[in-house]
Design a protein around this motif. Structure first.
Motif, PDB file in Angstrom:
ATOM      1  N   LEU A  55       0.912  -1.252  -0.020  1.00  0.00           N
ATOM      2  CA  LEU A  55      -0.035   0.006  -0.019  1.00  0.00           C
ATOM      3  C   LEU A  55       0.866   1.178   0.012  1.00  0.00           C
ATOM      4  O   LEU A  55       0.757   2.223  -0.749  1.00  0.00           O
ATOM      5  CB  LEU A  55      -0.894   0.007   1.173  1.00  0.00           C
ATOM      6  N   ARG A  59       0.638   4.193  -2.792  1.00  0.00           N
ATOM      7  CA  ARG A  59      -0.427   5.353  -2.589  1.00  0.00           C
ATOM      8  C   ARG A  59       0.507   6.595  -1.993  1.00  0.00           C
ATOM      9  O   ARG A  59      -0.069   7.607  -1.875  1.00  0.00           O
ATOM     10  CB  ARG A  59      -1.228   4.755  -1.348  1.00  0.00           C
ATOM     11  N   LEU A 120       1.446   7.494   5.125  1.00  0.00           N
ATOM     12  CA  LEU A 120       0.204   6.525   4.729  1.00  0.00           C
ATOM     13  C   LEU A 120      -1.020   7.000   5.253  1.00  0.00           C
ATOM     14  O   LEU A 120      -1.929   6.964   4.472  1.00  0.00           O
ATOM     15  CB  LEU A 120       0.666   5.198   5.619  1.00  0.00           C
ATOM     16  N   ARG A 121      -1.261   7.648   6.413  1.00  0.00           N
ATOM     17  CA  ARG A 121      -2.562   8.283   6.701  1.00  0.00           C
ATOM     18  C   ARG A 121      -3.027   9.209   5.810  1.00  0.00           C
ATOM     19  O   ARG A 121      -4.232   9.477   5.384  1.00  0.00           O
ATOM     20  CB  ARG A 121      -2.493   8.412   8.081  1.00  0.00           C
ATOM     21  N   ASN A 123      -2.522   9.612   2.782  1.00  0.00           N
ATOM     22  CA  ASN A 123      -2.642   9.238   1.475  1.00  0.00           C
ATOM     23  C   ASN A 123      -3.716   8.109   1.232  1.00  0.00           C
ATOM     24  O   ASN A 123      -3.699   7.180   0.174  1.00  0.00           O
ATOM     25  CB  ASN A 123      -1.402   8.902   0.608  1.00  0.00           C
ATOM     26  N   THR A 124      -4.341   7.786   2.337  1.00  0.00           N
ATOM     27  CA  THR A 124      -5.346   6.697   2.289  1.00  0.00           C
ATOM     28  C   THR A 124      -6.675   7.064   3.378  1.00  0.00           C
ATOM     29  O   THR A 124      -6.485   7.918   3.959  1.00  0.00           O
ATOM     30  CB  THR A 124      -4.656   5.345   2.973  1.00  0.00           C
ATOM     31  N   ASP A 125      -7.790   6.601   2.964  1.00  0.00           N
ATOM     32  CA  ASP A 125      -9.061   6.776   3.692  1.00  0.00           C
ATOM     33  C   ASP A 125      -9.215   6.037   4.599  1.00  0.00           C
ATOM     34  O   ASP A 125      -8.615   4.800   4.740  1.00  0.00           O
ATOM     35  CB  ASP A 125     -10.130   7.150   2.630  1.00  0.00           C
ATOM     36  N   LEU A 128     -10.380   2.289   4.045  1.00  0.00           N
ATOM     37  CA  LEU A 128      -9.339   1.301   3.578  1.00  0.00           C
ATOM     38  C   LEU A 128      -8.590   0.955   4.761  1.00  0.00           C
ATOM     39  O   LEU A 128      -8.340  -0.228   4.967  1.00  0.00           O
ATOM     40  CB  LEU A 128      -8.626   2.064   2.456  1.00  0.00           C
ATOM     41  N   ARG A 129      -8.157   1.923   5.698  1.00  0.00           N
ATOM     42  CA  ARG A 129      -7.304   1.421   6.678  1.00  0.00           C
ATOM     43  C   ARG A 129      -8.280   0.543   7.875  1.00  0.00           C
ATOM     44  O   ARG A 129      -7.491  -0.499   8.185  1.00  0.00           O
ATOM     45  CB  ARG A 129      -6.815   2.789   7.439  1.00  0.00           C
TER      46      ARG A 129
END
Length: 178
Positions: A55, A59, A120-121, A123-125, A128-129
């Motif tokens: 990921l 991402r 990472l936080r 660039n992701t929602d 998803l996490r």
């Protein structure tokens, strides 16, 4: 729980094992704590390598370099864990290796929690996490429980070798407890 929170919880649990190890004086106690550290770090590394680093690669800008660096750090930790498993309980060699491991893991955690996880936080929602957190939690029961430094830390290698190594590790753990 989202995958980042799950991994941060793992970090805190391993740090507590380290603290208890450093305070312990009986060989039986330190040996038990070493087994727990080996298991927890082996499982944690497999989860990150199979779920988080892919990921991160796709991402996050510079995610590929961040994942590669983390995998290299995991390799170092796996090598140390293998050497620790091969060392004599209560020996000065084991104590020295554990000191080296503690330092390496704490530096890795600092990098992850300070740089990797925030990126990472961003660039992701949350959905998803959270989904990845559920998968990672379930996968903890199906990944290797011992270090395997000869297996590359890529998701592909982990997914191909992991099931077989898990069977071997689970059998090894079963025999060791009898």
């Amino acid at each position: 729980m989202d995958v980042i929170e799950l991994l941060k919880q793992d970090h805190a649990e391993v740090n507590e094992l380290f603290r208890r190890y450093q305070l312990a004086s009986k060989t039986e106690t330190t040996d038990d704590l070493v087994r727990q550290v080996v298991r927890e770090l082996s499982v944690h590394a497999a989860i990150e390598e199979q779920f988080v680093y892919p990921l991160l690669r796709f991402r996050v800008a510079d995610g590929r370099a961040m994942a590669d660096e983390s995998i290299a750090e995991h390799h170092e930790v796996k090598e140390l864990l293998s050497r620790i498993e091969g060392s004599a309980p209560g020996s000065s060699a084991r104590a020295d290796l554990m000191a080296e491991l503690i330092e390496a893991v704490r530096a890795h955690v600092e990098d992850e929690e300070g740089e990797v996880f925030p990126r990472l936080r961003e660039n992701t929602d949350e959905t998803l996490r959270r989904s990845l957190g559920k998968l990672a939690r379930a996968a903890k029961y199906a990944v290797p429980t011992h270090p395997h430094p000869l297996v590359p830390g890529t998701a592909t290698a982990q997914l191909l070798a992991g099931p077989w190594l898990t069977l071997v590790d689970k059998a090894r753990d079963l025999v060791a407890t009898r």
